[in-house]
Design a protein around this motif. Structure first.
Motif, PDB file in Angstrom:
ATOM      1  N   GLU A  47     -58.297  -1.410   2.334  1.00  0.00           N
ATOM      2  CA  GLU A  47     -56.745  -0.776   2.593  1.00  0.00           C
ATOM      3  C   GLU A  47     -55.892  -1.570   1.776  1.00  0.00           C
ATOM      4  O   GLU A  47     -54.694  -0.883   1.590  1.00  0.00           O
ATOM      5  CB  GLU A  47     -56.594  -0.829   4.097  1.00  0.00           C
ATOM      6  N   ALA A  48     -56.074  -2.845   1.825  1.00  0.00           N
ATOM      7  CA  ALA A  48     -55.003  -3.751   1.080  1.00  0.00           C
ATOM      8  C   ALA A  48     -55.104  -3.464  -0.298  1.00  0.00           C
ATOM      9  O   ALA A  48     -53.808  -3.222  -1.057  1.00  0.00           O
ATOM     10  CB  ALA A  48     -55.651  -5.341   1.433  1.00  0.00           C
ATOM     11  N   MET A  49     -56.217  -3.032  -0.905  1.00  0.00           N
ATOM     12  CA  MET A  49     -56.130  -2.787  -2.368  1.00  0.00           C
ATOM     13  C   MET A  49     -55.182  -1.357  -2.381  1.00  0.00           C
ATOM     14  O   MET A  49     -54.423  -1.209  -3.229  1.00  0.00           O
ATOM     15  CB  MET A  49     -57.564  -2.508  -2.911  1.00  0.00           C
ATOM     16  N   MET A  50     -55.515  -0.327  -1.673  1.00  0.00           N
ATOM     17  CA  MET A  50     -54.853   0.826  -1.694  1.00  0.00           C
ATOM     18  C   MET A  50     -53.427   0.757  -1.541  1.00  0.00           C
ATOM     19  O   MET A  50     -52.675   1.519  -2.178  1.00  0.00           O
ATOM     20  CB  MET A  50     -55.562   1.855  -0.764  1.00  0.00           C
ATOM     21  N   ARG A  51     -53.081  -0.166  -0.653  1.00  0.00           N
ATOM     22  CA  ARG A  51     -51.774  -0.157  -0.221  1.00  0.00           C
ATOM     23  C   ARG A  51     -50.759  -0.911  -1.842  1.00  0.00           C
ATOM     24  O   ARG A  51     -49.959  -0.675  -2.004  1.00  0.00           O
ATOM     25  CB  ARG A  51     -51.389  -1.058   0.968  1.00  0.00           C
ATOM     26  N   GLY A  52     -51.606  -1.806  -2.350  1.00  0.00           N
ATOM     27  CA  GLY A  52     -51.127  -2.462  -3.443  1.00  0.00           C
ATOM     28  C   GLY A  52     -51.027  -1.383  -4.696  1.00  0.00           C
ATOM     29  O   GLY A  52     -50.092  -1.425  -5.416  1.00  0.00           O
ATOM     30  N   ILE A  53     -52.017  -0.619  -4.775  1.00  0.00           N
ATOM     31  CA  ILE A  53     -51.926   0.445  -5.730  1.00  0.00           C
ATOM     32  C   ILE A  53     -50.918   1.554  -5.416  1.00  0.00           C
ATOM     33  O   ILE A  53     -50.189   2.075  -6.388  1.00  0.00           O
ATOM     34  CB  ILE A  53     -53.215   1.133  -5.796  1.00  0.00           C
ATOM     35  N   ALA A  54     -50.789   1.745  -3.887  1.00  0.00           N
ATOM     36  CA  ALA A  54     -49.669   2.755  -3.871  1.00  0.00           C
ATOM     37  C   ALA A  54     -48.071   2.289  -4.189  1.00  0.00           C
ATOM     38  O   ALA A  54     -47.188   3.094  -4.170  1.00  0.00           O
ATOM     39  CB  ALA A  54     -49.584   3.087  -2.228  1.00  0.00           C
ATOM     40  N   ALA A  55     -48.232   0.938  -4.407  1.00  0.00           N
ATOM     41  CA  ALA A  55     -46.767   0.519  -4.744  1.00  0.00           C
ATOM     42  C   ALA A  55     -46.575   0.471  -6.285  1.00  0.00           C
ATOM     43  O   ALA A  55     -45.484   0.203  -6.498  1.00  0.00           O
ATOM     44  CB  ALA A  55     -46.640  -0.883  -4.210  1.00  0.00           C
ATOM     45  N   ILE A  56     -47.543   1.174  -6.925  1.00  0.00           N
ATOM     46  CA  ILE A  56     -47.313   0.979  -8.333  1.00  0.00           C
ATOM     47  C   ILE A  56     -46.601   2.470  -8.836  1.00  0.00           C
ATOM     48  O   ILE A  56     -46.796   3.602  -8.377  1.00  0.00           O
ATOM     49  CB  ILE A  56     -48.608   1.138  -9.220  1.00  0.00           C
ATOM     50  N   LYS A  57     -45.407   2.237  -9.468  1.00  0.00           N
ATOM     51  CA  LYS A  57     -44.696   3.158 -10.131  1.00  0.00           C
ATOM     52  C   LYS A  57     -43.719   2.614 -11.047  1.00  0.00           C
ATOM     53  O   LYS A  57     -43.472   1.286 -11.163  1.00  0.00           O
ATOM     54  CB  LYS A  57     -43.764   3.952  -8.895  1.00  0.00           C
ATOM     55  N   PRO A  58     -43.358   3.494 -11.924  1.00  0.00           N
ATOM     56  CA  PRO A  58     -42.185   2.959 -13.015  1.00  0.00           C
ATOM     57  C   PRO A  58     -40.997   2.347 -12.436  1.00  0.00           C
ATOM     58  O   PRO A  58     -40.244   2.705 -11.694  1.00  0.00           O
ATOM     59  CB  PRO A  58     -41.733   4.160 -13.734  1.00  0.00           C
ATOM     60  N   GLY A  59     -40.846   0.784 -12.846  1.00  0.00           N
ATOM     61  CA  GLY A  59     -39.620   0.140 -12.299  1.00  0.00           C
ATOM     62  C   GLY A  59     -39.973  -0.755 -11.232  1.00  0.00           C
ATOM     63  O   GLY A  59     -39.301  -1.501 -10.913  1.00  0.00           O
ATOM     64  N   ALA A  60     -40.928  -0.402 -10.636  1.00  0.00           N
ATOM     65  CA  ALA A  60     -41.389  -1.405  -9.770  1.00  0.00           C
ATOM     66  C   ALA A  60     -41.987  -2.607 -10.360  1.00  0.00           C
ATOM     67  O   ALA A  60     -41.841  -2.707 -11.639  1.00  0.00           O
ATOM     68  CB  ALA A  60     -42.649  -0.705  -8.839  1.00  0.00           C
ATOM     69  N   THR A  61     -42.428  -3.699  -9.518  1.00  0.00           N
ATOM     70  CA  THR A  61     -42.796  -4.784 -10.498  1.00  0.00           C
ATOM     71  C   THR A  61     -44.248  -5.427  -9.906  1.00  0.00           C
ATOM     72  O   THR A  61     -44.537  -4.931  -8.869  1.00  0.00           O
ATOM     73  CB  THR A  61     -41.721  -6.096 -10.198  1.00  0.00           C
ATOM     74  N   THR A  62     -45.011  -6.369 -10.352  1.00  0.00           N
ATOM     75  CA  THR A  62     -46.146  -7.021 -10.251  1.00  0.00           C
ATOM     76  C   THR A  62     -45.904  -7.462  -8.705  1.00  0.00           C
ATOM     77  O   THR A  62     -46.908  -7.461  -7.914  1.00  0.00           O
ATOM     78  CB  THR A  62     -46.652  -7.994 -11.189  1.00  0.00           C
ATOM     79  N   ASN A  63     -44.933  -8.045  -8.378  1.00  0.00           N
ATOM     80  CA  ASN A  63     -44.640  -8.471  -7.001  1.00  0.00           C
ATOM     81  C   ASN A  63     -44.765  -7.560  -6.119  1.00  0.00           C
ATOM     82  O   ASN A  63     -45.104  -7.740  -4.792  1.00  0.00           O
ATOM     83  CB  ASN A  63     -43.436  -9.281  -7.138  1.00  0.00           C
ATOM     84  N   ASP A  64     -44.460  -6.167  -6.142  1.00  0.00           N
ATOM     85  CA  ASP A  64     -44.583  -5.218  -5.215  1.00  0.00           C
ATOM     86  C   ASP A  64     -45.895  -4.880  -4.731  1.00  0.00           C
ATOM     87  O   ASP A  64     -46.333  -4.690  -3.594  1.00  0.00           O
ATOM     88  CB  ASP A  64     -43.778  -4.000  -5.819  1.00  0.00           C
ATOM     89  N   ILE A  65     -46.685  -5.016  -5.967  1.00  0.00           N
ATOM     90  CA  ILE A  65     -48.133  -4.804  -5.583  1.00  0.00           C
ATOM     91  C   ILE A  65     -48.754  -6.097  -4.663  1.00  0.00           C
ATOM     92  O   ILE A  65     -49.369  -5.839  -3.705  1.00  0.00           O
ATOM     93  CB  ILE A  65     -48.964  -4.922  -6.947  1.00  0.00           C
ATOM     94  N   GLY A  66     -47.973  -7.181  -5.082  1.00  0.00           N
ATOM     95  CA  GLY A  66     -48.418  -8.427  -4.259  1.00  0.00           C
ATOM     96  C   GLY A  66     -48.118  -8.549  -2.707  1.00  0.00           C
ATOM     97  O   GLY A  66     -48.776  -8.822  -1.927  1.00  0.00           O
ATOM     98  N   ALA A  67     -46.633  -8.080  -2.714  1.00  0.00           N
ATOM     99  CA  ALA A  67     -46.186  -8.102  -1.694  1.00  0.00           C
ATOM    100  C   ALA A  67     -47.022  -6.853  -0.461  1.00  0.00           C
ATOM    101  O   ALA A  67     -47.339  -7.401   0.831  1.00  0.00           O
ATOM    102  CB  ALA A  67     -44.978  -7.621  -1.457  1.00  0.00           C
ATOM    103  N   ALA A  68     -47.323  -5.624  -1.076  1.00  0.00           N
ATOM    104  CA  ALA A  68     -48.101  -4.795  -0.391  1.00  0.00           C
ATOM    105  C   ALA A  68     -49.617  -5.382  -0.055  1.00  0.00           C
ATOM    106  O   ALA A  68     -49.854  -5.111   1.536  1.00  0.00           O
ATOM    107  CB  ALA A  68     -48.086  -3.518  -1.142  1.00  0.00           C
ATOM    108  N   ILE A  69     -50.248  -5.908  -0.583  1.00  0.00           N
ATOM    109  CA  ILE A  69     -51.417  -6.704  -0.276  1.00  0.00           C
ATOM    110  C   ILE A  69     -51.227  -7.613   0.657  1.00  0.00           C
ATOM    111  O   ILE A  69     -51.854  -7.796   1.466  1.00  0.00           O
ATOM    112  CB  ILE A  69     -52.357  -7.026  -1.621  1.00  0.00           C
ATOM    113  N   GLN A  70     -50.394  -8.630   0.414  1.00  0.00           N
ATOM    114  CA  GLN A  70     -50.449  -9.706   1.296  1.00  0.00           C
ATOM    115  C   GLN A  70     -49.878  -9.630   2.477  1.00  0.00           C
ATOM    116  O   GLN A  70     -50.387 -10.106   3.413  1.00  0.00           O
ATOM    117  CB  GLN A  70     -49.389 -10.698   0.697  1.00  0.00           C
ATOM    118  N   SER A  71     -48.889  -8.685   2.679  1.00  0.00           N
ATOM    119  CA  SER A  71     -48.270  -8.500   3.934  1.00  0.00           C
ATOM    120  C   SER A  71     -49.330  -7.692   4.938  1.00  0.00           C
ATOM    121  O   SER A  71     -49.404  -8.095   6.207  1.00  0.00           O
ATOM    122  CB  SER A  71     -47.122  -7.478   3.851  1.00  0.00           C
ATOM    123  N   PHE A  72     -49.932  -6.961   4.236  1.00  0.00           N
ATOM    124  CA  PHE A  72     -51.107  -6.095   5.285  1.00  0.00           C
ATOM    125  C   PHE A  72     -52.074  -6.877   5.549  1.00  0.00           C
ATOM    126  O   PHE A  72     -52.761  -7.352   6.664  1.00  0.00           O
ATOM    127  CB  PHE A  72     -51.773  -4.897   4.401  1.00  0.00           C
TER     128      PHE A  72
END
Length: 274
Positions: free
Chosen positions: A143-168
């Motif tokens: 689930e953490a991986m899939m939340r990180g992947i769901a954060a991916i979109k143009p204009g987002a950042t690598t930290n958005d991926i990390g934040a989604a994974i870490q917070s969950f």
């Protein structure tokens, strides 16, 4: 890969992530699908009594039969075609002749080179009936991986991926391993950008359409600290707590994200025995 290895891999190369076009997308779809098919085969073969060496041979034979090559074989001296990381092994476990036991959880990690392009993915497998805490860790990690992947979109950042994974993960009272990270890939096995699975304010890359990379969090039931054994590869949790990992190869698209390594058989998550 480790953060130190990623830095070394990028030294002397472009630091900006490469941008790929439609032909590269098609090539990565082919590489990703074959990698996913190899993992389906391995997932179905996992059972009490099978050795990880047998799984490695199965993966190698599959690759040869399909005109592919295992990227890890002889990479920086690594001796096998896949990594098999059992229970408290975080990553880079080397296949051997020791049989898997009832109740083990094992990460199966494979990268196949298909027509010069890399498809990289890993999944957890259950060996027979596993303890609830082990199954729950695998569920949280996926689930953490899939939340990180769901954060991916143009204009987002690598930290958005990390934040989604870490917070969950931390919200589920687990920890995120810091010593290893995701990475760019395509024709190159390890490329820019580095994908951290936690927030690092000093490092952030803007995501743009055409970037290819892996998202591959390693989540521990205990503390995040790891150590590498004397073989130079096998990383284990310092407190011997269970660890799990999932990995997909993905692309940033004009509208969001495409996953190249989804299971054709729906085996992205391990199944409990019937």
């Amino acid at each position: 890969m480790s953060r130190d290895e990623q830095k070394t891999a990028q030294d002397g190369r472009r630091q900006e992530p490469p941008i790929h076009g439609p032909e590269a997308f098609e090539a990565m779809r082919k590489a990703g699908r074959l990698t996913a098919e190899a993992l389906d085969l391995l997932m179905e073969a996992v059972a009490p009594g099978i050795t990880t060496e047998a799984l490695d041979k199965l993966a190698y034979t599959f690759a040869m039969d399909h005109g592919a090559y295992p990227a890890s074989l002889f990479y920086r001296g690594y001796p096998k075609s896949i990594c098999t990381s059992i229970n408290h092994v975080v990553c880079h476990g080397i296949p051997n002749d020791k049989p898997l036991r009832e109740g083990d959880i094992v990460n199966l990690d494979i990268c196949l080179i298909v027509d010069g392009w890399h498809g990289d993915s890993s999944r957890m497998a259950y060996v027979g009936e596993v303890p609830r805490k082990a199954a729950r860790l695998c569920e949280i990690t996926h689930e953490a991986m899939m939340r990180g992947i769901a954060a991916i979109k143009p204009g987002a950042t690598t930290n958005d991926i990390g934040a989604a994974i870490q917070s969950f993960a931390e919200g589920e009272r687990c920890s995120v391993v810091r010593d290893f990270c995701g990475h760019g890939l395509g024709r190159v096995y390890h490329d820019a950008p580095t994908i951290l699975h936690y927030v690092e304010p000093s490092y952030s890359v803007v995501l743009r359409p055409g970037q290819f990379f892996t998202v591959e969090p390693m989540i521990n039931l205990g503390r995040p600290h790891v150590k590498v054994l004397s073989d130079g590869w096998t990383a284990v949790t310092r407190d011997r707590s269970l660890s799990a990992q999932f990995e997909h190869t993905v692309a940033v698209t004009e509208t969001g994200v495409e996953i190249f390594t989804l299971s054709p058989k729906g085996l992205d998550m391990p199944r409990r025995p019937a």
